[in-house]
Scaffold this motif. Structure first.
Motif, PDB file in Angstrom:
ATOM      1  N   LEU A  79       2.546  -0.396 -11.268  1.00  0.00           N
ATOM      2  CA  LEU A  79       2.198  -0.785  -9.849  1.00  0.00           C
ATOM      3  C   LEU A  79       0.588  -0.773  -9.592  1.00  0.00           C
ATOM      4  O   LEU A  79       0.126  -1.620  -8.883  1.00  0.00           O
ATOM      5  CB  LEU A  79       2.856   0.338  -9.056  1.00  0.00           C
ATOM      6  N   ASP A  80      -0.363   0.123 -10.385  1.00  0.00           N
ATOM      7  CA  ASP A  80      -1.635   0.215 -10.181  1.00  0.00           C
ATOM      8  C   ASP A  80      -1.947  -1.062 -10.845  1.00  0.00           C
ATOM      9  O   ASP A  80      -3.208  -1.405 -10.344  1.00  0.00           O
ATOM     10  CB  ASP A  80      -2.028   1.530 -10.645  1.00  0.00           C
ATOM     11  N   LYS A 138      -0.961  -4.284  -6.395  1.00  0.00           N
ATOM     12  CA  LYS A 138      -1.635  -3.475  -5.299  1.00  0.00           C
ATOM     13  C   LYS A 138      -2.592  -4.377  -4.543  1.00  0.00           C
ATOM     14  O   LYS A 138      -2.668  -5.588  -4.659  1.00  0.00           O
ATOM     15  CB  LYS A 138      -2.877  -2.594  -6.294  1.00  0.00           C
ATOM     16  N   GLN A 198      -5.055  -7.650  -5.249  1.00  0.00           N
ATOM     17  CA  GLN A 198      -4.823  -8.353  -6.462  1.00  0.00           C
ATOM     18  C   GLN A 198      -4.417  -9.620  -6.374  1.00  0.00           C
ATOM     19  O   GLN A 198      -3.415 -10.152  -5.977  1.00  0.00           O
ATOM     20  CB  GLN A 198      -3.769  -7.256  -7.254  1.00  0.00           C
ATOM     21  N   VAL A 211       1.570  -3.898   0.420  1.00  0.00           N
ATOM     22  CA  VAL A 211       2.635  -3.362  -0.672  1.00  0.00           C
ATOM     23  C   VAL A 211       3.212  -2.130   0.013  1.00  0.00           C
ATOM     24  O   VAL A 211       2.626  -1.062   0.590  1.00  0.00           O
ATOM     25  CB  VAL A 211       2.171  -2.773  -1.923  1.00  0.00           C
ATOM     26  N   THR A 262       6.300   0.832  -0.632  1.00  0.00           N
ATOM     27  CA  THR A 262       6.934   1.544  -1.767  1.00  0.00           C
ATOM     28  C   THR A 262       7.864   2.532  -1.089  1.00  0.00           C
ATOM     29  O   THR A 262       7.288   3.477  -0.323  1.00  0.00           O
ATOM     30  CB  THR A 262       6.262   2.067  -3.123  1.00  0.00           C
TER      31      THR A 262
END
Length: 606
Positions: free
Chosen positions: A135-136, A140, A143, A212, A214
């Motif tokens: 995920l990082d 992100k 990105q 994003v 989550t």
């Protein structure tokens, strides 16, 4: 050789129990797995039907949908998800990214637009965990990413993502091969990848991630079941490529890593009129594990069950056979005319009824045998009595016949004898005695026949006694006997004529056997319901051993109680029969200076 009923019952019960247990084991081995699968399938189908009827028509938030999926799993132990018309998870806005497209080689019309990509379609579920750098690194905000997908019905569906287009095209650098890319190994069971690739060629896009989202907390569990999500993606691929048959519901089997699953798909219509799908998947692994454990456990079950069956069969057979054995012992004793024992009755069933009937039969047989013995004894006594009666009659008739025969010889030899009148008087007297004897014999036979019934009426017993005493006054005066009265005015219920006969008999005997110038006492003793009539003569007693015999036919005591005093010897026997026909209490006893005859009669109720 006789086989014990206990052994028969034991073998029969043991065989029956073993047959039942074997049937259960065989049924479990053969049908348990099918039954379990059927029950689980029906349970999931019922839950889907309930959801379809009660929940589908109610709009809800994403949190409510997650809660319903969790409740469905708790209720059926099956994973559940609601899909939209394109096969995406419904309410997946908690796990998605928003991308602003910057370049599209194949679809320039999409450049500059923003699209939303569900992250579970381009990520492995293991990448959701917090310690995974995916995920990082790739997902992100800010990105730049490259995405590959397909266009179906003017809608683009992402398949995989990368940090650049060049990297995306290098197979060794691919980060994911997910969802609808049927030419890859994700869905190898479908048609060859070349055919699908020609129909739906890949479309490359690039853009920048602008947002994003989550899941947090318990909502993460919705995306962490890799196998379930892969089946959802496979169903989506079938749906997009047109391989889904338009049916209301389908149930398919799926196997992976030697584990079997059932997949349920229900096609429904939501509130907007668009098609939607209810997707559920359940594992059949528990039944396989249970079946294997049961097979290994059967040895212990059979050993324990066999021991329990043997003990239960032995107890049951002994308990059932115990009363039957008691019945056998009792019937053997009954065959030997031993009726002393009785079968204890502890139940009210057929065995208890049979025991009761055997006890009743034993009592009846005993009573009939006792009665038969009494009848035989009575018949012996009657036979003895008949012999004595014939002997007595013969003796009683022989004497007058001998007297008459002697008188006839004398009259024949000496017709002009001066004692001619004496002989005729003697013969006349003997004929009268014979006539009286025959009359008494006929009367006694009538009473003893058992068919004679007394006609009862009411009369004053004191008046009857006074009348009889008046009739016998001359006999009393002839022996200078003193008669004493103690009479109470009492009315009784009896046959007056027959009671008079009894009193005359008792009083005549008293006159006959009382010495001259002695006393005779006649009295009545009044009770509550009866009156006792007593006739006592003074001077002579009866020996104690003869008191019971005086009521017999032709019985006469020694000394003064002999034929010379007169009578046929049947008077007391006739009196006995009359009093017994009245049901009266009677008897004779010696007093201090004489003999007392008595009997009781019922008083007339006022």
């Amino acid at each position: 050789m006789r086989t014990s009923i206990v052994l028969k019952l034991f073998l029969l019960t043991t065989g029956l129990c073993l047959f039942v247990i074997a049937s259960i084991f065989i049924g479990q081995t053969v049908f348990f797995e099918q039954y379990y699968v059927h029950q689980k399938v029906e349970k999931v189908k019922e839950a889907l039907q309930s959801y379809r009827q009660n929940e589908l028509t109610h709009a809800g938030a994403s949190q409510d949908e997650v809660r319903k999926e969790q409740e469905f799993y708790q209720k059926t132990n099956a994973w559940f998800a609601r899909l939209d018309d394109r096969g995406h998870l419904k309410y997946s806005d908690d796990f998605e990214m928003e991308v602003r497209l910057e370049y599209s080689e194949d679809t320039p019309a999409l450049s500059g637009k923003s699209i939303v990509v569900p992250l579970y379609t381009v990520m492995d579920v293991g990448d959701v965990t917090a310690d995974n750098p995916f995920l990082d690194t790739y997902v992100k905000v800010g990105q730049q990413i490259a995405m590959e997908g397909i266009m179906i019905d003017n809608q683009w569906f992402a398949q995989r993502i990368g940090r650049s287009v060049s990297n995306l095209r290098e197979e060794d650098q691919l980060e994911n091969q997910q969802l609808v890319k049927k030419e890859y190994e994700v869905v190898p069971r479908f048609k060859s990848g070349t055919e699908y690739h020609e129909r739906y060629p890949s479309v490359l896009m690039s853009g920048t991630i602008t947002q994003v989202r989550t899941p947090q907390g318990a909502d993460v569990s919705r995306y962490t079941n890799r196998l379930f999500l892969e089946r959802v993606k496979a169903f989506q691929a079938d749906l997009l490529y047109g391989d889904v048959v338009e049916q209301t519901s389908t149930i398919t089997d799926y196997k992976e890593n030697d584990m079997e699953y059932k997949i349920f798909v229900e096609r429904v219509t939501d509130q907007t009129g668009k098609p939607a799908y209810l997707f559920a998947m359940t594992s059949l692994q528990p039944v396989n594990e249970a079946a294997e454990v049961m097979k290994s456990y059967y040895g212990y079950i059979i050993a324990g069950t066999l021991l329990l069956v043997l003990l239960a069969s032995f107890y049951y057979s002994r308990r059932i056979a115990a009363p039957l054995l008691r019945m056998d012992d009792m019937t053997q004793k009954m065959a030997k005319l031993d009726f002393s024992e009785k079968i204890p009755i502890k139940t009210e069933d057929e065995i208890g009824s049979l025991s009761r009937n055997i006890n009743r039969l034993s009592d009846m047989l005993h009573a009939h045998i006792v009665q038969l013995e009494q009848d035989i004894e009575k018949e012996k006594r009657l036979e003895q009595t008949r012999k004595e009666f014939i002997a007595g009659v013969s003796h009683e008739l022989r004497t007058p016949l001998s007297v008459m025969e002697s008188c006839l010889y004398i009259l024949k030899d000496k017709a002009d004898s001066p004692k001619r009148d004496y002989y005729f008087a003697a013969m006349e007297d003997e004929v009268k005695k014979m006539n009286l004897l025959v009359t008494d014999m006929l009367e006694l036979a009538k009473y003893e026949s058992g068919t004679y019934r007394m006609q009862m009426d009411s009369f004053r017993i004191d008046v009857l006694l006074e009348q009889i005493c008046v009739k016998l006054a001359s006999d009393l005066a002839g022996k200078q006997l003193q008669l004493h009265y103690r009479l109470a005015p009492v009315e009784v219920i009896a046959n007056q004529h027959r009671i008079e006969q009894v009193i005359v008999n008792f009083l005549t005997n008293a006159i006959r056997y009382t010495p001259e110038q002695e006393d005779i006492v006649i009295s009545t003793v009044e009770g509550e319901d009866t009156v006792k009539i007593c006739i006592e003569n003074k001077g002579v007693q009866i020996p104690a051993e003869q008191l019971e015999k005086i009521w017999d036919r032709f019985y006469r005591g020694e000394h003064s109680r002999n034929r010379s005093t007169g009578g046929t010897g049947l008077g007391l026997a006739i009196s006995k029969q009359i009093l017994e026909l009245h049901g009266a209490f009677y008897g004779a006893m010696n007093t201090e200076d004489g003999v007392l005859f008595y009997f009781e009669l019922k008083k007339k109720k006022v």
